[in-house]
Scaffold this active site. Structure first.
Site, PDB file in Angstrom:
ATOM      1  N   VAL A  41       0.863  -1.185   0.000  1.00 48.16           N
ATOM      2  CA  VAL A  41       0.000   0.000   0.000  1.00 48.16           C
ATOM      3  C   VAL A  41       0.896   1.230   0.000  1.00 48.16           C
ATOM      4  CG1 VAL A  41      -1.850   1.244   1.167  1.00 48.16           C
ATOM      5  CG2 VAL A  41      -1.766  -1.258   1.285  1.00 48.16           C
ATOM      6  N   ASP A  42       0.852   1.991  -1.094  1.00 47.48           N
ATOM      7  CA  ASP A  42       1.734   3.155  -1.264  1.00 47.48           C
ATOM      8  C   ASP A  42       0.888   4.376  -1.599  1.00 47.48           C
ATOM      9  OD1 ASP A  42       3.696   4.967  -1.730  1.00 47.48           O
ATOM     10  OD2 ASP A  42       4.583   3.939  -3.451  1.00 47.48           O
ATOM     11  N   THR A  43       0.568   5.181  -0.567  1.00 48.32           N
ATOM     12  CA  THR A  43      -0.265   6.370  -0.806  1.00 48.32           C
ATOM     13  C   THR A  43       0.483   7.450  -1.575  1.00 48.32           C
ATOM     14  OG1 THR A  43       0.365   7.241   1.367  1.00 48.32           O
ATOM     15  CG2 THR A  43      -1.674   5.968   1.245  1.00 48.32           C
TER      16      THR A  43
END
EC number: 3.4.23.-
Length: 679
Positions: A44-46
């Site tokens: 998960v890479d915002t």
């Protein structure tokens, strides 16, 4: 150009086999026809704007050429072109299907990168130490545990091995995390709680509370239009019924002291950019009020008299929530947090055409509002509509009354999540809160003028203060109306209020000249003396059996809602609400049996929100009512009223219990309370 930080293929081999132990990895699953289930560790890479997948985890036939290839920036500052996409792919996370409209193909050293577009699609996205949370279809939260160790399975030959009936051996997964993070569960005593918690659990709780504080800080400001926080999504329009009319009310005269105060407040409003100089043909006078609330905060409040403008504009029929309905939502809840929108109405921008309608005069000149001002009749409905739009999906644990937000939960674990979701939604919409009015994680809380505590509720202390501060000798009908208005506000907590009000209510008739006698002063003193405190009333739980008890006299009816609470095998009847009223002129001529029946009907109407669709008990000392319910009327026109009443009562499910008049403690209690006032 979309901005996305990626590693090059060369860098992948050198760097991506080791990731930061604080990176967010979660389990994901893909299904394709003809293939076994494909389980992945997704990153998960915002900071990434897109969802990225390796060509080794999605079969070749699902990749298509992008309509427009995109350029992305990678970690070394150079750019690459992505030309392959996969459309409408379903990613299974925690047993829930999350559809992703577009996934781009790029080798990053990670099988699947969940980018910010996914986080926005399934917002609010909330990260805690041990989990992340997405909101599926914007209706309910999905908890997803973080992985402490992540691997990459997508390598040459992986998809071939995943085909059904394939005999190809699956390649060994590649470790992409430094090590498995281990936290031994060494328990420590928490004496203040009288229980034991693990160090890990205590740490996680502290981390979550820190997250709440961070979220709260993001959405709080003293400026309702804080440019760093507002999204200016709330907008409104006001229309004149007759656009050709100019609404003018003559200016007021001001004392030197008021002029000085206006000078300060107008400057503050200009600095906040909520008002601006006006050339509007409309005009309403501004004035200062200094009531109890203003005295407590040490500052007078500027008010604009929009009475004429309110008559001339089109109203807004959007309903405010029923307070009883809101209270039913919190039944049985154990922990609460409340938030107050900072100068709520000022967060709603008026369109350019509406602003001249808000023009007002003061010693400093002629101004108009850029935002919805207090005093416009449409303001509460406008603001409620926007708040409902934002928070409706959280109705199971949040209710909103205009600018007051209440979050309620069964336990602290749920409450941490619920509060985080509400604050995240405020941040998303740019709803600005007042930090000094925020109440977090309370078992006892004030909401809607009530003090809610451990399953009970009563009016806040200032209600009694207002009652006691009224003079014993009233000056005019307006002052009497204000006093009776406060009594009505607390009507659920005052038995036989209709009888208590009646002698005072009679003075408000149009054809009765105002006159206040010594007897009126004595009566006023007795009313106030007998209202020295409001009893905390029980908030009935959904599983508790409900009882209504009723009583009728020649001119009045009274009712009471009770709940049977079972505690260690013992039944206790707890009072939940009172109701009372006066019979209409025609009803006063009814037979006593009909008055008793009408008392039951009026009481059910008053408490209908609790009595639908449950089975309840009606308790009365009237022998006729029990037989009345079962009588078969045959259409006699003289009995039309009874037929209508029977039909109305048939919509409810109840039993009837007759009690002797000597055992009707409720009727005795009502009479005793009324006699206190009249003695």
């Amino acid at each position: 150009m979309d901005h996305l930080l990626l590693k090059t293929q060369t860098q992948t081999e050198q760097v991506m086999n080791v990731t930061n132990p604080n990176s967010i990895y979660i389990k994901g699953r893909l299904y394709f026809k003809g293939y076994k289930k494909i389980e992945l560790h997704c990153f998960v890479d915002t900071g990434a704007s897109l969802c990225i997948a390796s060509k080794f985890v999605i079969p070749e036939e699902h990749w298509v050429n992008a309509e427009r290839p995109i350029m992305v920036k990678i970690a070394d500052g150079s750019s690459i072109t992505i030309s392959k996409v996969c459309k409408d792919i379903d990613l299974i996370i925690a047993g829930e299907i999350f559809r992703i409209p577009t996934v781009y193909q790029q080798e990053s050293g990670i099988d699947f990168i969940i980018g910010n577009n996914f986080c926005q699609l399934y917002e609010p996205f909330i990260q805690f130490t041990d989990r992340v949370i997405f909101t599926k279809n914007k209706s309910y939260p999905v908890h997803i545990a973080k992985l402490t160790r992540a691997v990459r399975v997508g390598t040459e030959g992986f998809l071939e091995s995943m085909k059904k009936r394939s005999k190809t051996q699956q390649p060994e997964p590649v470790n992409i995390s430094t090590n498995k993070i281990e936290n031994p569960l060494e328990e420590i005593a928490i004496l203040s709680e009288g229980r034991r918690l693990s160090e890990e659990k205590l740490f996680i709780t502290q981390q979550r509370m820190q997250k709440i504080e961070e979220l709260l800080e993001k959405v709080c400001s003293e400026n309702p239009l804080d440019p760093n926080k507002t999204k200016q999504w709330m907008k409104a329009s006001i229309k004149l019924s007759d656009p050709s009319k100019a609404i003018k009310v003559k200016p007021m005269k001001y004392s030197p002291m008021d002029r000085e105060e206006f000078d300060k407040q107008i400057k503050e409003l200009l600095d906040l950019k909520v008002i601006k100089p006006s050339k509007s043909p409309h005009m309403a006078p501004a004035f200062l009020v200094n009531n109890e609330a203003e005295k407590r905060r040490g500052k007078k409040r500027m008010v604009v008299n929009y009475k004429a403008m309110n008559k001339a504009t089109v109203g807004d029929a959007y309903n405010l929530p029923n307070k009883d309905e809101l209270l039913t939502l919190i039944r049985g809840k154990k922990i609460f947090s409340s938030f107050d929108c900072k100068s709520g109405f000022w967060q709603v921008l008026l369109d350019q055409e509406s602003r001249p309608l808000t023009a007002f005069t003061c010693p400093q000149g002629h101004y108009e509002w850029n935002v919805v001002p207090f005093g416009l009749k449409q303001a509460p409905s406008i603001f409620q509509r926007h708040m409902d739009e934002a928070f409706r999906v959280f109705r199971k644990f949040c209710c909103v009354y205009v600018d007051d937000i209440l979050v309620f939960s069964n336990n602290e674990e749920d409450h941490l999540l619920h509060v985080a979701m509400i604050l995240q939604k405020c941040n998303q919409h740019g709803i600005i809160l007042s930090k000094k009015k925020a109440q977090l994680f309370k078992k006892k809380i004030n909401f809607l003028g009530l003090e809610i505590d451990e399953g009970t509720h009563k009016p806040q202390g200032h209600i009694l203060e207002h009652i006691n501060k009224f003079p014993d000798t009233l000056e005019d009908k307006k002052q009497l109306q204000r006093f009776l208005g406060i009594l009505t506000y607390a009507s659920d907590y005052i038995p036989k209020l209709a009888q208590i009000r009646k002698p005072l209510q009679a003075k408000l008739k149009e054809n009765v000249p105002w006159r206040w006698t010594k007897e009126d002063t004595l009566y006023m003193q007795k009313v106030k003396k007998n209202l020295q405190g409001f009893p905390p009333l029980h908030h009935p739980l959904p599983e508790e059996k409900l009882i209504i008890e009723t009583d009728a006299s020649d001119d009045y009816w009274g009712g009471m809602l009770k709940a049977i609470k079972i505690n260690e095998g013992t039944n206790t009847e707890l009072i939940c609400r009172y109701a009372s009223g006066s019979f209409k002129a025609a009803e006063k001529n009814y037979h006593s049996n009909d008055k008793e029946t009408l008392a039951v009907i009026n009481t059910i109407k008053k408490f209908s929100i609790y009595l639908t669709p449950v089975h309840f008990l009606i308790r009365t000392d009237n022998t006729h009512f029990k037989s009345f319910v079962n009588l078969n009327y045959k259409g006699d026109s003289k009995l039309g009223r009874n037929i209508r009443w029977q039909a109305w009562l048939s919509h409810y499910s109840f039993d009837v219990e007759h009690i002797k008049g000597t055992d009707n403690h409720f009727a005795d209690f009502l009479s005793r309370e009324f006699n206190k006032v009249n003695s």
